[in-house]
Enzyme design. Structure first.
Site, short mmCIF file in Angstrom:
data_model
loop_
_atom_site.label_atom_id
_atom_site.label_comp_id
_atom_site.label_asym_id
_atom_site.label_seq_id
_atom_site.Cartn_x
_atom_site.Cartn_y
_atom_site.Cartn_z
CG ASP A 164 -82.73 4.19 -7.99
OD1 ASP A 164 -82.15 4.04 -6.83
OD2 ASP A 164 -81.69 5.11 -8.67
CB SER A 181 -81.80 4.58 -12.34
OG SER A 181 -82.07 4.08 -11.23
NE ARG A 229 -75.09 6.95 -11.44
CZ ARG A 229 -73.91 6.95 -11.01
NH1 ARG A 229 -72.98 6.81 -12.16
NH2 ARG A 229 -73.64 7.29 -9.83
CD GLU A 247 -76.36 8.31 -7.78
OE1 GLU A 247 -75.54 7.68 -8.09
OE2 GLU A 247 -77.00 8.11 -6.53
C1 FRU Z 1 -79.20 5.68 -7.39
C2 FRU Z 1 -78.49 4.92 -8.16
C3 FRU Z 1 -78.53 5.55 -9.64
C4 FRU Z 1 -77.89 4.20 -10.57
C5 FRU Z 1 -78.75 3.08 -9.85
C6 FRU Z 1 -78.00 2.02 -9.62
O1 FRU Z 1 -79.42 5.19 -6.37
O2 FRU Z 1 -77.16 4.74 -7.91
O3 FRU Z 1 -77.86 6.59 -10.24
O4 FRU Z 1 -78.72 4.39 -11.57
O5 FRU Z 1 -78.95 3.75 -8.55
O6 FRU Z 1 -78.91 0.91 -9.16
#
Ligand code: FRU
Length: 481
Positions: A40, A100, A168, A222
């Site tokens: 991300d 993230s 998150r 997410e």
């Molecule tokens: C999305 C995700 C987020 C998380 C991050 C971990 O691709 O799964 O939800 O914060 O990537 O790398």
């Protein structure tokens, strides 16, 4: 992996970085990990003229591992610098990964909010209802380069009681005289939602409400983002667990948006119909920010977690994944339009102007080109070959992207169109991004051709179009070593 461990181990991976950078599949005008893995985009902002692009990064492993925040900067989207990584997992709240998050510029400081991931290993956990902590952490920076002390602002007991351990990806923004934070979540009944918190000082946060769809819409959301474009409010999320239906949700996970009108009387948001942002294979975890010129810019991961297609050819060379081209968002008829940032035009070389009928068979320069078609009247049918085994077909109101062996198990993605009026295709060594009808629909994919000597041509086409066509230069990245 704290900073000290990273600094100590960094020299050992020089060969890996050199191998990654020498790979033929290395993209020319996309951001990739220097080596290792990227997912991300994080903490996007423009601060004192400089654009900061942080990202989920495992510098020494081209696979899933403990995340740090990598960092690129640019002023013009053509010249970039690889900066020192910005955040490391180095405290009890984030010891298994700095996940993230977002940036919020206030006065002469940048405030970052991110998820500290903690995975317990002392028991037999399902990691959904127990065994995981996802802490919301705040850090401040005066220059975007080095982060101050970490401060825990929210943890599991601060989230609503009906949430699992999956909460998150904070996105922070201001509205009126308050600050707001949105978090992605999975509730105890496996329903995806976004949680809205409010604060007066960016430190103390109170829960306001949950945002969700009227009907079931996946088990987890997410990377939420809430913003307006030309006064229209949108909620961007990545729902997981949507069953595929014809022409929709063809990927394992989705990335898209709802219109999000606030019903002041009911005190909640009314979410409209979900629109997928991209109908290709590789597009996820998009995040937006407003730059100093007031543009709403979107960056996304040009990848797809847990997909059944792969990127093994680059992983074998020490790197994996990339970010999609930066896109500017505008609105037409209540829907978002996505178009490449105008700065990308600086990469154009050798403009050619022709018509579809006169196009013939064109050689490409290492597959790096921009092809623009403006159809004359109604396009009935078209097959546009972008490589020996990649074609874009339009017939009976359906646009179909088909990949052969070079797709590494990516086969076919489809979308319905009311009509085909224009196309802009951006091809890089190992990626293709397609913008349809002025950015109404986009399709993005990775592709791994055995050779970069490839032609472009049309077949079975009942349409004519004005064609503009350019070779594209690469962006320039100043590496750390
Ligand atoms: C999305 C995700 C987020 C998380 C991050 C971990 O691709 O799964 O939800 O914060 O990537 O790398």
């Amino acid at each position: 992996m704290d900073r000290e461990w990273y600094d100590k181990n960094y020299p050992k991976y020089k060969d890996m970085r050199m191998q990654a950078r020498a790979d033929d599949n290395r993209l020319r005008y996309h951001l990739m990990p220097p080596a290792g893995w990227i997912n991300d985009p994080n903490g996007l902002c423009q601060f004192q003229g400089v654009y900061h692009i942080y990202f989920q990064y495992t510098p020494f492993l081209a696979g899933w591992g403990t995340k740090i925040w990598g960092h690129y900067t640019t002023r013009d989207w053509v010249h970039f610098r690889e900066e020192e990584p910005f955040l490391f997992p180095d405290c009890v709240w984030d010891r298994d990964g700095v996940y993230s998050g977002s940036a919020f510029v206030k006065d002469d400081q940048v405030h970052y909010f991110y998820t500290g991931n903690v995975k317990l290993t002392d028991g037999n956990y399902d990691y959904i209802m127990e065994g995981r902590e996802q802490n919301t952490i705040h850090v401040i920076s005066a220059d975007g380069m080095s982060a101050g002390e970490k401060e825990l602002v929210l943890s599991h007991s601060d989230y609503p009681q009906d949430m699992t351990r999956h909460v998150r990806d904070p996105k922070v923004f201001a509205q009126g005289d308050s600050y707001y934070m949105l978090l992605g979540a999975r509730d105890n009944e496996d329903k995806g939602c976004a949680l809205l918190f409010r604060s007066k000082d960016l430190e103390h946060w109170t829960y306001v409400q949950r945002m969700d769809a009227q009907k079931d819409f996946g088990y987890m959301w997410e990377c939420p983002d809430l913003f307006t474009v030309a006064g229209h409010p949108f909620l961007l999320v990545c729902p997981q667990g949507m069953p595929e239906k014809e022409h929709c949700y063809q990927n394992i996970y989705q990335c898209g948006y709802f219109t999000a009108e606030q019903d002041v009387r009911k005190g909640r948001f009314e979410l409209g119909e979900f629109q997928e942002l991209d109908k290709g294979f590789d597009f996820y975890a998009a995040q937006t920010f407003e730059d100093e010129r007031g543009r709403r810019i979107l960056l996304a991961w040009m990848g797809m977690p847990d997909a059944d297609y792969d990127n093994k050819v680059t992983a074998d060379q020490g790197w994996i994944h990339a970010l999609a081209m930066p896109r500017v968002l505008t609105v037409r008829a209540g829907k978002l339009l996505q178009n490449p940032l105008e700065e990308m035009a600086q990469l154009r070389k050798n403009q050619r102007h022709t018509t579809l009928r006169a196009f013939g068979r064109q050689k490409t320069k290492d597959c790096c080109f921009e092809l623009r078609l403006k159809f004359c009247g109604q396009a009935e049918a078209m097959s546009l070959w972008l490589r020996e085994d990649v074609k874009l077909v339009y017939k009976s109101g359906t646009l179909i992207l088909c990949l052969g062996k070079s797709g590494c198990k990516r086969k076919r993605r489809t979308t319905l169109l009311e009509s085909l009026k224009s196309l802009a295709v951006f091809s890089d060594t190992s990626s293709i991004e397609i913008f349809v009808n002025g950015g109404e629909v986009t399709m993005s994919t990775r592709v791994y051709s055995e050779s970069l000597v490839q032609d472009v041509w049309f077949e079975d086409t009942n349409a004519d179009a004005d064609v503009e066509w350019y070779d594209l230069d690469g962006i320039m990245v100043q590496w750390k070593d």
